[in-house]
Each structure stands twice: as structure tokens, then as C-alpha cells.
Design a protein around this motif. Structure first.
Motif, PDB file in Angstrom:
ATOM      1  N   ASN A   1      10.371   8.945   1.789  1.00  0.00           N
ATOM      2  CA  ASN A   1      11.034   8.220   2.880  1.00  0.00           C
ATOM      3  C   ASN A   1      12.429   7.734   2.504  1.00  0.00           C
ATOM      4  OD1 ASN A   1       8.910   8.505   4.679  1.00  0.00           O
ATOM      5  ND2 ASN A   1       7.925   6.579   4.083  1.00  0.00           N
ATOM      6  N   HIS A   2      12.671   7.482   1.222  1.00  0.00           N
ATOM      7  CA  HIS A   2      13.932   6.846   0.822  1.00  0.00           C
ATOM      8  C   HIS A   2      14.817   7.715  -0.077  1.00  0.00           C
ATOM      9  CE1 HIS A   2      12.929   2.908   2.544  1.00  0.00           C
ATOM     10  NE2 HIS A   2      11.681   3.189   2.191  1.00  0.00           N
ATOM     11  N   ALA A   3      14.225   8.557  -0.911  1.00  0.00           N
ATOM     12  CA  ALA A   3      15.036   9.369  -1.827  1.00  0.00           C
ATOM     13  C   ALA A   3      15.998  10.317  -1.118  1.00  0.00           C
ATOM     14  CB  ALA A   3      14.126  10.146  -2.785  1.00  0.00           C
ATOM     15  N   PRO A   4      15.674  10.849   0.084  1.00  0.00           N
ATOM     16  CA  PRO A   4      16.639  11.731   0.762  1.00  0.00           C
ATOM     17  C   PRO A   4      17.964  11.060   1.085  1.00  0.00           C
ATOM     18  CG  PRO A   4      14.449  12.072   1.675  1.00  0.00           C
ATOM     19  CD  PRO A   4      14.364  10.864   0.776  1.00  0.00           C
ATOM     20  N   ASP A   5      18.008   9.732   1.063  1.00  0.00           N
ATOM     21  CA  ASP A   5      19.279   9.034   1.283  1.00  0.00           C
ATOM     22  C   ASP A   5      20.251   9.266   0.138  1.00  0.00           C
ATOM     23  OD1 ASP A   5      18.213   7.992   3.606  1.00  0.00           O
ATOM     24  OD2 ASP A   5      17.679   6.063   2.706  1.00  0.00           O
TER      25      ASP A   5
ATOM     26  N   ALA B   1      15.654  16.558  -8.178  1.00  0.00           N
ATOM     27  CA  ALA B   1      16.280  15.404  -8.829  1.00  0.00           C
ATOM     28  C   ALA B   1      15.312  14.758  -9.816  1.00  0.00           C
ATOM     29  CB  ALA B   1      16.738  14.397  -7.787  1.00  0.00           C
ATOM     30  N   ARG B   2      14.045  14.651  -9.423  1.00  0.00           N
ATOM     31  CA  ARG B   2      13.062  14.081 -10.346  1.00  0.00           C
ATOM     32  C   ARG B   2      12.931  14.943 -11.594  1.00  0.00           C
ATOM     33  NH1 ARG B   2       6.569  13.056  -9.537  1.00  0.00           N
ATOM     34  NH2 ARG B   2       6.502  15.308  -9.891  1.00  0.00           N
ATOM     35  N   ASN B   3      12.893  16.257 -11.435  1.00  0.00           N
ATOM     36  CA  ASN B   3      12.785  17.137 -12.600  1.00  0.00           C
ATOM     37  C   ASN B   3      13.986  16.993 -13.524  1.00  0.00           C
ATOM     38  OD1 ASN B   3      10.320  18.148 -11.742  1.00  0.00           O
ATOM     39  ND2 ASN B   3      11.214  19.937 -10.739  1.00  0.00           N
ATOM     40  N   LYS B   4      15.162  16.787 -12.949  1.00  0.00           N
ATOM     41  CA  LYS B   4      16.385  16.664 -13.754  1.00  0.00           C
ATOM     42  C   LYS B   4      16.550  15.266 -14.360  1.00  0.00           C
ATOM     43  CE  LYS B   4      19.245  20.217 -11.454  1.00  0.00           C
ATOM     44  NZ  LYS B   4      18.216  20.821 -10.596  1.00  0.00           N
ATOM     45  N   TYR B   5      15.774  14.319 -13.884  1.00  0.00           N
ATOM     46  CA  TYR B   5      15.902  12.935 -14.357  1.00  0.00           C
ATOM     47  C   TYR B   5      15.588  12.814 -15.853  1.00  0.00           C
ATOM     48  CZ  TYR B   5      15.316   7.833 -14.412  1.00  0.00           C
ATOM     49  OH  TYR B   5      15.427   6.492 -14.691  1.00  0.00           O
TER      50      TYR B   5
ATOM     51  N   LYS C   1      25.175  16.158 -10.373  1.00  0.00           N
ATOM     52  CA  LYS C   1      24.341  17.334 -10.085  1.00  0.00           C
ATOM     53  C   LYS C   1      23.437  17.139  -8.866  1.00  0.00           C
ATOM     54  CE  LYS C   1      23.883  18.664 -14.970  1.00  0.00           C
ATOM     55  NZ  LYS C   1      22.929  18.744 -16.114  1.00  0.00           N
ATOM     56  N   VAL C   2      22.973  15.918  -8.642  1.00  0.00           N
ATOM     57  CA  VAL C   2      21.870  15.744  -7.685  1.00  0.00           C
ATOM     58  C   VAL C   2      22.221  14.913  -6.454  1.00  0.00           C
ATOM     59  CG1 VAL C   2      20.182  15.934  -9.555  1.00  0.00           C
ATOM     60  CG2 VAL C   2      20.949  13.661  -8.821  1.00  0.00           C
ATOM     61  N   GLN C   3      23.310  14.157  -6.475  1.00  0.00           N
ATOM     62  CA  GLN C   3      23.569  13.233  -5.368  1.00  0.00           C
ATOM     63  C   GLN C   3      23.993  13.962  -4.103  1.00  0.00           C
ATOM     64  OE1 GLN C   3      26.601  10.550  -6.788  1.00  0.00           O
ATOM     65  NE2 GLN C   3      28.152  12.127  -6.977  1.00  0.00           N
ATOM     66  N   LYS C   4      23.541  13.432  -2.974  1.00  0.00           N
ATOM     67  CA  LYS C   4      23.876  14.002  -1.677  1.00  0.00           C
ATOM     68  C   LYS C   4      25.324  13.702  -1.310  1.00  0.00           C
ATOM     69  CE  LYS C   4      20.909  13.969   1.702  1.00  0.00           C
ATOM     70  NZ  LYS C   4      20.001  13.539   2.801  1.00  0.00           N
TER      71      LYS C   4
END
Length: 605
Positions: free
Chosen positions: A373-377, A385-389, A407-410
């Protein structure tokens, strides 16, 4: 001229400790049961991990004739949770382990002795698909960052496997894994199109060669499997082989079969802790075998990667699904009262396992909802993104964090957005840590390991509730209430959670209180690290009257994990002994702070 059949030997050590850090401090706290050491990591390192890097070979008069790095001669896996601890607290042993693997690649056709491990030792067949992949990806990345090469093999927690786990390993580039002979179901000779399947379901698979497992969902792909010699491995653990090097080598020679018409591999797999912790001086028996007696007995020391290159599998194997090396019932040891346990008193049961598993599964699913619900923001692809964390986890500095977000931010994220994004990822990290296998392995729900995974669950709940109005904790503890302790005074899982878990939670104000009290006895510099916090001293005034002290100050405190920052003012009053009174509040303005200081100093004097 007939090929002379070779005898190869591989001793594999599964070196592992569960994550033990307080999730609010990212530090291992004092563990009384490990006395006289601070904690179990420190104790077992003293008894096992460190001695194996500098193991002594002695003569009959106990004079040292050689010092051996056992890691350079054995196959081994050491997961992130232990390697990260060694890196910080015993860097000499850590470096010897890395160098041992590097040396082994030079001696075994480029194949190193070290193999990877799924990240924090969760039971893979019981994990959801995303967690399977993240566990493998994080394990590979952690391995690569330390050993400077990609792993060929991966040790699975408790060797627990199913087809979906094998699929994930292959998809992530893993070539082989090591299993118990009791996990094989049937085998077939692949070079004969008329060959029939042979039943090996009762542990009678030949452990002297490698096998190829073709994926059910994608039969064009495969994972190679080594089955360790179950009888000899069990003898190492239970028949005291490590007390007598000659008895040990004789037992290994028993693994050679004259009826084999190929270059056979005698391979055993045991807990690495056998070599020094479970058996005192077990490391010395191992070094004696690997450095002297193996060659004298006409063995060639190898590792799994080298043997696989020289001897590709000619047999196909079918595996039992959802199986492991330490549960006769598959993977039920981590889900139900199957009868498998370690320790405990007569009459104890493990009926608490199912409600514990149910509580954590339900919580995991609710945490997924919060994340989705919130990570797509913040992220282009939230699961990528979780895998790259893992890049941030391995190196929590500003440059690493910046590279990660690039690399991952929208979109370009503000400081506040970054903090929220990190909190969501930390919530997911805690959600995997709470499934660490040790939480179910032993006999009692109030045990050290089970309390530890409940701490991770509590921290995940705390982070999630910053993004959701839903009360996640009540439903969680209500399910835990069904988990009954074998110790009457401990009550239920809910009681244990309230007594042993909730009290472990620490916030930034408590860290500042700790820093302020410690400052009476230690001259802190302007910037100090306290657990996973950075504290900058902005103002510090000390006053003394008789046997009492008054400390007034202002500090800037920043979490190295979530990046949260707080400006805090404090007043500490210390009478004699351990009588401390500390008050804190958030800094609002210099005017208010100066007014408080003036008032307190006036009253104190």
C-alpha cells in the motif's frame, strides 16, 4: 589401459549462528546462559570458529608440529548472521576464513571451499515465493561481497527443500546444494534410455557421486545434488569420532566401497560447531585428518565444485518434497508438534509451534499489505527494491544509500520520504528475521531463540503501525495466546511476549539517557556511536554539589538504520551510587532550552 579409480574426500562444516541482535539496537545483548562470555556468539567463537582458523597438530608429547587453517581444507558455509559478527568482533578469524577460501580456489581448479547460505536461515519450503527469492538473492550478495566471487553452491537451512526452492536456486544461478540421503526418493541412470527408476527412499542412495535434479515446473533446468554419507556424519556428531583422530580416519575409510566403478567421493556434512564446541579440541582432530592422515590413506582432498567439474552427474534423482535433515516428518518440526525436539523434560510438548507459525504467517501477510500500500510511493518496483536493499544492509553509509535510491526510487525523494522508504524496507527485513528456524527447533516457546524471533516480529509491528491505523499487535498476541509454555510460570506466548519482548524495545530517548549516564564516567567526543545511533554533542554542562551531579545538555541523535534524526535536551541528576534521575524532551528552540537550563541551575544551587 584402465583408469585408476580415485578416492576423494570432502568434509563439509555448516557453521551457523542465528541472528541475536536486539532489533532496536542492532547489538547482541548480554546472554547469561553463555557465561563466562558476553553472549553465545562470543563463546562459540572462542571454542570453535577461531580455533579452526589456527588449529594445532601436536605430536605424542603434545609439542606443536603444525598450525593449520581448517577452512582451507574443508568445504564450509558461514551465513551472514555469523560472518557479520566475526567481521566486527574477531576480524583476524574473519580474514583467515576469507583467505582460506581464496587459497582453495587456487588449489581446486578455481572452485572455492566456501558456499553460500540462505540469508537468515529460514525454512525455505515454508516461506512464500518472494521470501524464497529474497533469501537466496541476499545470501548470494552477502557471499559475493565477502569472498569476491559468486557462489556455486548454497546450503539451505536444515537442508530443507522442495521443488519451488530448487527452482529459485536455479533461477538465481546456484549450481548445487547438499542434502541428507533420506531426502532422496528415487534415482535413474541417465545414459541408458531404458533405465528404470530405483527406489532409494529409505536413505540408501549412494553418496559417492553427484546427482542431477530436474525441476518439475521447468524440466529443461536442473540443480545438482550431493548427498552426504549419513552414517559417518552421524558418527561424527554422536560417536565421539573427534576425540580420536585414528578412529576418525578409519571411519572415513569405511565410506570407501570396492564395488564402485567410478572416482568416488566420501563426503560428510555436520554442524561446524562439532569441531570445537560440541567436542572440545575437535578442530585438532579435523586438522590432523585433513592435513596428514587423509593423504596417507590415499584420499584426494577436494570440494564439491571441483568434484562436479571433474565428474558431472550421470544419475538423475527425484527428491522427497518438503524434506530436511533434522526432521523425520519433513519440515513439520517448524510447524507442528511432530515429536522432533531438542532438550526439554519428560512430558513436555511442542504444541506451541503451530500457533507460533500461524501468528507469524498472519503477521507477514498483513505486513505485505502495508508494504504494497505504501512502498509504491517511493519505488519503481517494490519487490525488486527489497531484493536490492541488501546493498544497504551490507554497507550502511551515505554513499551506499545514495546509490541504492538512485537505482530504485520512483522520483527524487526528500529526506522524509527516504526515511519512510527505509522504514518500510526495515519492516520487511524484520519480517524475514522473525522466521529464523531456531525459533521452532528447540523444546520450549519461552526459550532464548523463540523470544528472539518474537522481538523481530515486535519491531516489524512497530514500524508497520507508523503507516497503518490497524492494530496489528492485538491480533498477533491473541494467536500467540494459544501457544502454551511447558513451564507453568511462563504462561502462554502472549505472556512471554509481554514479559520478555515488549520490555526489550528501545527508543532514541532511552539511548540518549544511556549516553548521558555514561558521560559521567567516560569523556565522550563531540560525535559518538551508541549501538546503532550516532550522537552529536551540541551542548554539555556539568555542575557538582556535595555528592550529587547535575548534567544539562543537548544532543543530536540519528539512527544509522532508519536515518531518523532527533534533537533532544536532557537533564540528569545523579546522587551517590546508582541513583539517577533523567528527564528528556525534544528540542524546540534555543530560548526555551536556555530558560530550562537557567531554572534548573538556579534550583540546583
Amino acid at each position: 589401459m584402465d583408469h585408476k579409480q580415485e578416492k576423494y574426500l570432502t568434509v563439509h562444516g555448516h557453521f551457523y549462528q542465528p541472528p541475536r541482535e536486539n532489533p532496536w539496537l542492532e547489538a547482541v545483548e548480554l546472554q547469561d546462559s553463555a557465561k563466562p562470555f558476553h553472549d553465545w556468539n562470543e563463546r562459540i567463537n572462542y571454542e570453535c570458529y577461531s580455533p579452526n582458523a589456527v588449529s594445532r597438530i601436536v605430536d605424542h608429547q603434545t609439542r606443536i608440529i603444525d598450525i593449520v587453517n581448517n577452512y582451507s581444507l574443508m568445504s564450509f558455509n558461514i551465513g551472514h548472521t555469523l560472518l557479520s559478527w566475526l567481521e566486527e568482533y574477531d576480524p583476524n578469524t574473519y580474514e583467515r576464513i576469507i583467505k582460506a577460501d581464496c587459497q582453495s580456489t587456487q588449489e581446486h581448479l578455481g572452485h572455492g571451499n566456501a558456499i553460500a547460505q540462505n540469508y537468515n536461515h529460514i525454512i525455505m519450503p515454508l516461506a512464500n515465493e518472494r521470501d524464497k527469492y529474497t533469501q537466496i538473492i541476499w545470501g548470494i550478495k552477502d557471499f559475493t561481497s565477502r569472498f569476491g566471487r559468486k557462489p556455486e553452491g548454497m546450503w539451505l537451512a536444515e537442508t530443507a527443500i522442495d521443488d519451488a526452492t530448487a527452482q529459485a536456486l536455479v533461477d538465481c544461478g546456484i549450481k548445487f546444494t547438499i542434502l541428507s540421503p533420506y531426502q532422496a526418493d528415487r534415482i535413474k541412470y541417465t545414459e541408458d534410455p531404458n533405465a528404470h527408476w530405483q527406489d532409494v527412499s529409505w536413505g540408501n542412495v549412494d553418496p559417492g557421486r553427484a546427482y542431477r535434479y530436474f525441476l518439475k515446473a521447468d524440466p529443461e533446468k536442473y540443480l545438482d545434488i550431493f548427498f552426504y554419507d549419513g552414517a559417518i556424519s552421524k558418527s561424527v556428531a554422536f560417536d565421539h569420532l573427534l576425540r580420536d583422530g585414528e578412529k576418525f580416519i578409519k571411519r572415513l575409510c569405511d565410506g570407501v566401497s570396492d564395488v564402485r566403478n567410478y572416482d568416488q567421493l566420501v563426503n560428510i556434512a555436520t554442524d561446524g560447531e562439532s569441531y570445537g564446541h560440541h567436542t572440545k579440541f575437535g578442530d585438532m582432530a579435523l586438522s590432523y585428518i585433513l592435513k596428514i592422515r587423509a593423504t596417507q590413506s590415499h584420499f584426494k582432498i577436494t570440494n564439491y565444485g571441483e568434484y562436479l567439474e571433474k565428474h558431472p552427474p550421470v544419475f538423475e534423482v527425484d527428491l522427497k518434497q518438503k524434506s530436511s535433515w533434522s526432521c523425520f516428518h519433513g519440515v513439520e518440526r517448524w510447524a507442528s508438534d511432530c515429536g522432533c525436539s531438542t532438550g526439554g523434560l519428560p512430558g513436555w510438548n511442542q504444541k506451541w509451534r503451530k500457533p507460533l507459525r500461524d501468528a507469524l504467517n498472519n503477521l507477514r501477510d498483513k505486513l505485505i499489505d502495508v508494504y504494497e500500500n505504501h512502498a509504491p510511493d517511493y519505488f519503481i518496483n517494490i519487490w525488486s527494491a527489497r531484493n536490492k536493499y541488501i546493498d544497504v544492509i551490507l554497507d550502511r553509509n551515505e554513499d551506499s544509500i545514495n546509490r541504492f535510491f538512485e537505482k530504485v526510487q520512483k522520483k527524487k525523494l526528500s529526506k522524509e520520504d527516504r526515511i519512510n522508504a527505509i522504514k518500510l524496507l526495515e519492516m520487511q527485513r524484520q519480517a524475514m528475521l522473525m522466521f529464523t528456524s531456531c525459533g521452532w527447533f528447540f523444546c520450549e516457546v519461552s526459550g532464548l531463540e523463540t523470544v528472539q524471533i518474537l522481538k523481530y516480529a515486535s519491531r516489524a509491528i512497530q514500524l508497520a503501525e507508523e503507516f497503518s491505523d490497524k492494530d496489528l499487535e492485538t491480533a498477533f498476541v491473541n494467536t500467540l495466546e494459544k501457544a502454551k509454555s511447558n513451564i507453568p510460570e511462563e504462561g502462554t506466548g502472549k505472556d512471554i511476549y509481554n514479559k520478555h519482548v515488549k520490555l526489550a524495545a528501545v527508543n532514541h530517548k532511552q539511548v540518549v539517557s544511556h549516553w548521558a549516564i555514561s558521560s559521567l564516567y567516560e569523556d565522550y567526543s563531540d560525535e559518538t556511536e551508541v549501538y546503532c545511533y550516532k550522537i552529536n554533542k551540541l551542548d554539555y554542562r556539568s555542575f557538582k554539589k556535595g555528592n550529587s551531579d547535575l548534567i544539562l545538555g543537548r544532543v543530536h541523535v540519528k539512527s544509522k538504520i532508519t536515518l531518523e534524526e532527533n534533537d533532544v535536551i536532557f537533564a540528569l541528576l545523579h546522587f551517590s551510587g546508582e541513583d539517577f534521575h533523567c528527564a528528556l524532551r525534544e528540542f524546540t528552540s534555543n530560548a526555551e532550552y536556555n530558560k530550562i537550563k537557567t531554572s534548573l541551575v538556579s534550583k540546583y544551587n
